[in-house]
Design a protein around this motif. Sequence first.
Motif, PDB file in Angstrom:
ATOM      1  N   THR A  94       0.842  -1.197   0.000  1.00 36.89           N
ATOM      2  CA  THR A  94       0.000   0.000   0.000  1.00 36.89           C
ATOM      3  C   THR A  94       0.880   1.251   0.000  1.00 36.89           C
TER       4      THR A  94
ATOM      5  N   LEU B 164      -3.601   4.592   4.871  1.00 37.80           N
ATOM      6  CA  LEU B 164      -4.125   3.244   4.644  1.00 37.80           C
ATOM      7  C   LEU B 164      -3.294   2.195   5.385  1.00 37.80           C
ATOM      8  N   LYS B 165      -1.985   2.407   5.445  1.00 33.01           N
ATOM      9  CA  LYS B 165      -1.121   1.474   6.162  1.00 33.01           C
ATOM     10  C   LYS B 165      -1.472   1.448   7.647  1.00 33.01           C
TER      11      LYS B 165
ATOM     12  N   LYS C 178      -0.111   4.586   0.460  1.00 32.50           N
ATOM     13  CA  LYS C 178      -0.550   5.678   1.328  1.00 32.50           C
ATOM     14  C   LYS C 178      -0.356   5.334   2.797  1.00 32.50           C
TER      15      LYS C 178
ATOM     16  N   GLY D  69      -4.342   2.278   8.923  1.00 36.60           N
ATOM     17  CA  GLY D  69      -5.662   1.653   9.003  1.00 36.60           C
ATOM     18  C   GLY D  69      -5.593   0.134   8.924  1.00 36.60           C
TER      19      GLY D  69
END
Length: 128
Positions: free
Chosen positions: A67, A72-73, A69, A75
């Motif tokens: 990933t 996002l990581k 971003k 998350g």
Amino acid sequence: MKRSTLLIIALACHLLACVLFLFANDLGLFLYKQLQGAADTRGYAPGAVTRLALLHVVVANLLMALTPKRALKIGIALLMCGSLAWMLLPHYPLRASFYCGLLLALSLGAMMASSWIGQWHHNSRSPD
């Protein structure tokens, strides 16, 4: 910098996090046995829970490495930690806190390390 270089750096850092999980698990089990005595005499079966936690760590780190971003990581790490806690907390609160803390620490540490190494690599290659 090329996306493939960043991906290789991220995969290496997150692979290191998975390997460190195995060492930290062995150290935690050793310390637990030193403090509480032989674990197998009280119905403690570390195999299934350890495999479940290892699965979460490997999947979380693989997804985080792929990933791009940062949000996002983070998350993904929180989602995997929450899912592991949801499975372990009713019956194994000590193991849940150990494995969730370890998952978060190693995953977020690998994310930060790959970011720092990527920046260092980029700065060392760019001319002044």
